[in-house]
Design an enzyme around this catalytic site. Structure first.
Site, PDB file in Angstrom:
ATOM      1  N   TYR A 150      -0.399  -9.932   0.217  1.00 27.11           N
ATOM      2  CA  TYR A 150       0.610  -9.398   1.135  1.00 27.11           C
ATOM      3  C   TYR A 150       0.539 -10.124   2.482  1.00 27.11           C
ATOM      4  O   TYR A 150      -0.512 -10.626   2.871  1.00 27.11           O
ATOM      5  CB  TYR A 150       0.460  -7.881   1.307  1.00 27.11           C
ATOM      6  CG  TYR A 150      -0.864  -7.394   1.830  1.00 27.11           C
ATOM      7  CD1 TYR A 150      -1.171  -7.446   3.195  1.00 27.11           C
ATOM      8  CD2 TYR A 150      -1.808  -6.839   0.972  1.00 27.11           C
ATOM      9  CE1 TYR A 150      -2.377  -6.985   3.674  1.00 27.11           C
ATOM     10  CE2 TYR A 150      -3.026  -6.367   1.439  1.00 27.11           C
ATOM     11  CZ  TYR A 150      -3.305  -6.442   2.797  1.00 27.11           C
ATOM     12  OH  TYR A 150      -4.514  -5.975   3.271  1.00 27.11           O
ATOM     13  N   HIS A 203      -7.068  -8.557  -2.981  1.00 28.17           N
ATOM     14  CA  HIS A 203      -8.413  -8.020  -2.737  1.00 28.17           C
ATOM     15  C   HIS A 203      -8.461  -6.533  -3.017  1.00 28.17           C
ATOM     16  O   HIS A 203      -7.445  -5.836  -2.934  1.00 28.17           O
ATOM     17  CB  HIS A 203      -8.857  -8.300  -1.294  1.00 28.17           C
ATOM     18  CG  HIS A 203      -7.933  -7.695  -0.275  1.00 28.17           C
ATOM     19  ND1 HIS A 203      -6.772  -8.304   0.136  1.00 28.17           N
ATOM     20  CD2 HIS A 203      -7.987  -6.516   0.401  1.00 28.17           C
ATOM     21  CE1 HIS A 203      -6.148  -7.535   1.016  1.00 28.17           C
ATOM     22  NE2 HIS A 203      -6.866  -6.443   1.184  1.00 28.17           N
ATOM     23  N   TYR A 235       0.844  -1.195   0.000  1.00 30.51           N
ATOM     24  CA  TYR A 235       0.000   0.000   0.000  1.00 30.51           C
ATOM     25  C   TYR A 235       0.880   1.247   0.000  1.00 30.51           C
ATOM     26  O   TYR A 235       1.928   1.272   0.655  1.00 30.51           O
ATOM     27  CB  TYR A 235      -0.881   0.051   1.246  1.00 30.51           C
ATOM     28  CG  TYR A 235      -2.044  -0.918   1.226  1.00 30.51           C
ATOM     29  CD1 TYR A 235      -3.222  -0.603   0.557  1.00 30.51           C
ATOM     30  CD2 TYR A 235      -1.964  -2.140   1.871  1.00 30.51           C
ATOM     31  CE1 TYR A 235      -4.293  -1.489   0.533  1.00 30.51           C
ATOM     32  CE2 TYR A 235      -3.020  -3.034   1.856  1.00 30.51           C
ATOM     33  CZ  TYR A 235      -4.183  -2.697   1.185  1.00 30.51           C
ATOM     34  OH  TYR A 235      -5.239  -3.580   1.160  1.00 30.51           O
ATOM     35  N   HIS A 275     -10.514  -3.128  -1.641  1.00 33.56           N
ATOM     36  CA  HIS A 275     -11.396  -2.592  -0.601  1.00 33.56           C
ATOM     37  C   HIS A 275     -12.417  -1.668  -1.262  1.00 33.56           C
ATOM     38  O   HIS A 275     -12.063  -0.865  -2.128  1.00 33.56           O
ATOM     39  CB  HIS A 275     -10.601  -1.775   0.415  1.00 33.56           C
ATOM     40  CG  HIS A 275      -9.667  -2.598   1.249  1.00 33.56           C
ATOM     41  ND1 HIS A 275     -10.026  -3.115   2.472  1.00 33.56           N
ATOM     42  CD2 HIS A 275      -8.396  -2.987   1.044  1.00 33.56           C
ATOM     43  CE1 HIS A 275      -9.002  -3.783   2.981  1.00 33.56           C
ATOM     44  NE2 HIS A 275      -7.994  -3.726   2.135  1.00 33.56           N
ATOM     45  N   ARG A 308      -2.725 -12.258   3.107  1.00 34.35           N
ATOM     46  CA  ARG A 308      -4.048 -11.874   2.607  1.00 34.35           C
ATOM     47  C   ARG A 308      -4.149 -12.212   1.126  1.00 34.35           C
ATOM     48  O   ARG A 308      -3.222 -11.922   0.358  1.00 34.35           O
ATOM     49  CB  ARG A 308      -4.285 -10.359   2.743  1.00 34.35           C
ATOM     50  CG  ARG A 308      -4.368  -9.764   4.119  1.00 34.35           C
ATOM     51  CD  ARG A 308      -5.578 -10.130   4.975  1.00 34.35           C
ATOM     52  NE  ARG A 308      -6.780 -10.606   4.341  1.00 34.35           N
ATOM     53  CZ  ARG A 308      -7.771  -9.843   3.869  1.00 34.35           C
ATOM     54  NH1 ARG A 308      -7.706  -8.546   3.962  1.00 34.35           N
ATOM     55  NH2 ARG A 308      -8.846 -10.379   3.337  1.00 34.35           N
TER      56      ARG A 308
HETATM   57 FE   FE2 Z   1      -6.122  -4.795   2.291  1.00 32.47          FE
END
Ligand code: FE2
Length: 248
Positions: A156, A169, A117, A171, A166
């Site tokens: 990640y 995906h 991110y 959000h 994870r």
């Molecule tokens: Fe996330």
């Protein structure tokens, strides 16, 4: 000692055996460690006992003049193009009766193709992409439809348990006609082997509700020579509702 995947699988099975059938996850879900920190522990306070409708009047106001085409194309927000597999994600926002929800603000945020991110608190040692911020927004059209162009996010690691990853995906956040109606959720990609290992997705008791969080491959949405296509509808209410969570 960190929890192993085997321990986690046992916890997931136990939690599922206890959970009543529901499309929504319980607030406290032990396999997802921080779920206990992600909801209020006290009863809601009535904002205005004499006029409960007043709070309903306050809502974000966005129109076509605020949200431009560039906001929904995350591959064109910088000088260069982001790295990664380009994707088109499109679908419709529907109410409990399957009617389109028009003029709905949809916000999207995501990791880059490396699973990182653009956020100061993300310490995953994967490369940042100077051409990708990972934020987008769109307004639904008259048919409730939306469309984003972006790159497929990478998986990640996170520290929920030993060797926890994870799945890829996106959000999503949707505002209804009042702040109290906000829906925050995540969309997953079909065929991802990490889906079975993810306690956030697995916290949804009903298998059918979990499946509704996974987008469908849609060859018709692919843009030739440019991007791959995924379709994902979002249902705001009723028995087919998309579940909500304040996940990572
Ligand atoms: Fe996330």
């Amino acid at each position: 000692m960190p929890l192993t995947q085997q321990d986690l699988d046992r916890e997931i099975a136990a939690a599922r055996a206890d959970a009543p059938p529901s499309p929504h996850p319980p607030r406290d879900y032990p396999p997802y460690r921080s779920s206990a920190l992600r909801h209020p522990h006290r009863a809601p306070v009535v904002v205005r006992g004499d006029d409960p409708d007043l709070v309903e009047l306050h809502t974000p106001v966005f129109g076509p003049a605020d949200v431009t085409e560039l906001d929904s194309d995350l591959t064109r927000q910088h000088r260069g193009e982001p790295l990664g597999e380009r994707i088109t994600v499109s679908g419709r926002v529907l109410d409990s009766r399957g009617r389109p929800v028009r003029g709905q603000l949809i916000e999207l945020w995501q990791a880059n193709a490396s699973g990182r991110y653009a956020h100061r608190r993300d310490r995953h040692p994967a490369p940042l992409d100077p051409n990708f911020t990972g934020l987008g927004r769109a307004l639904t059209g008259d048919d409730g439809g939306y469309r984003f162009t972006t790159v497929k996010p990478g998986a990640y690691p996170w520290r929920n348990h030993e060797n926890a990853w994870r799945p890829a995906h996106l959000h999503f956040s949707l505002f209804g006609t009042a702040f109290a109606q906000r829906l925050v959720t995540q969309m997953y990609f079909p065929g991802d082997p990490l889906l079975a290992y993810d306690p956030i997705l697995q916290s949804v008791p009903e298998a059918a509700a979990r499946e509704r969080l996974v987008a469908a491959w849609d060859h018709g949405l692919t843009v030739p020579e440019f991007s791959l296509g995924y379709r994902w509808d979002i249902v705001l209410d009723g028995p087919s509702a998309t579940w909500t969570e304040e996940g990572r």
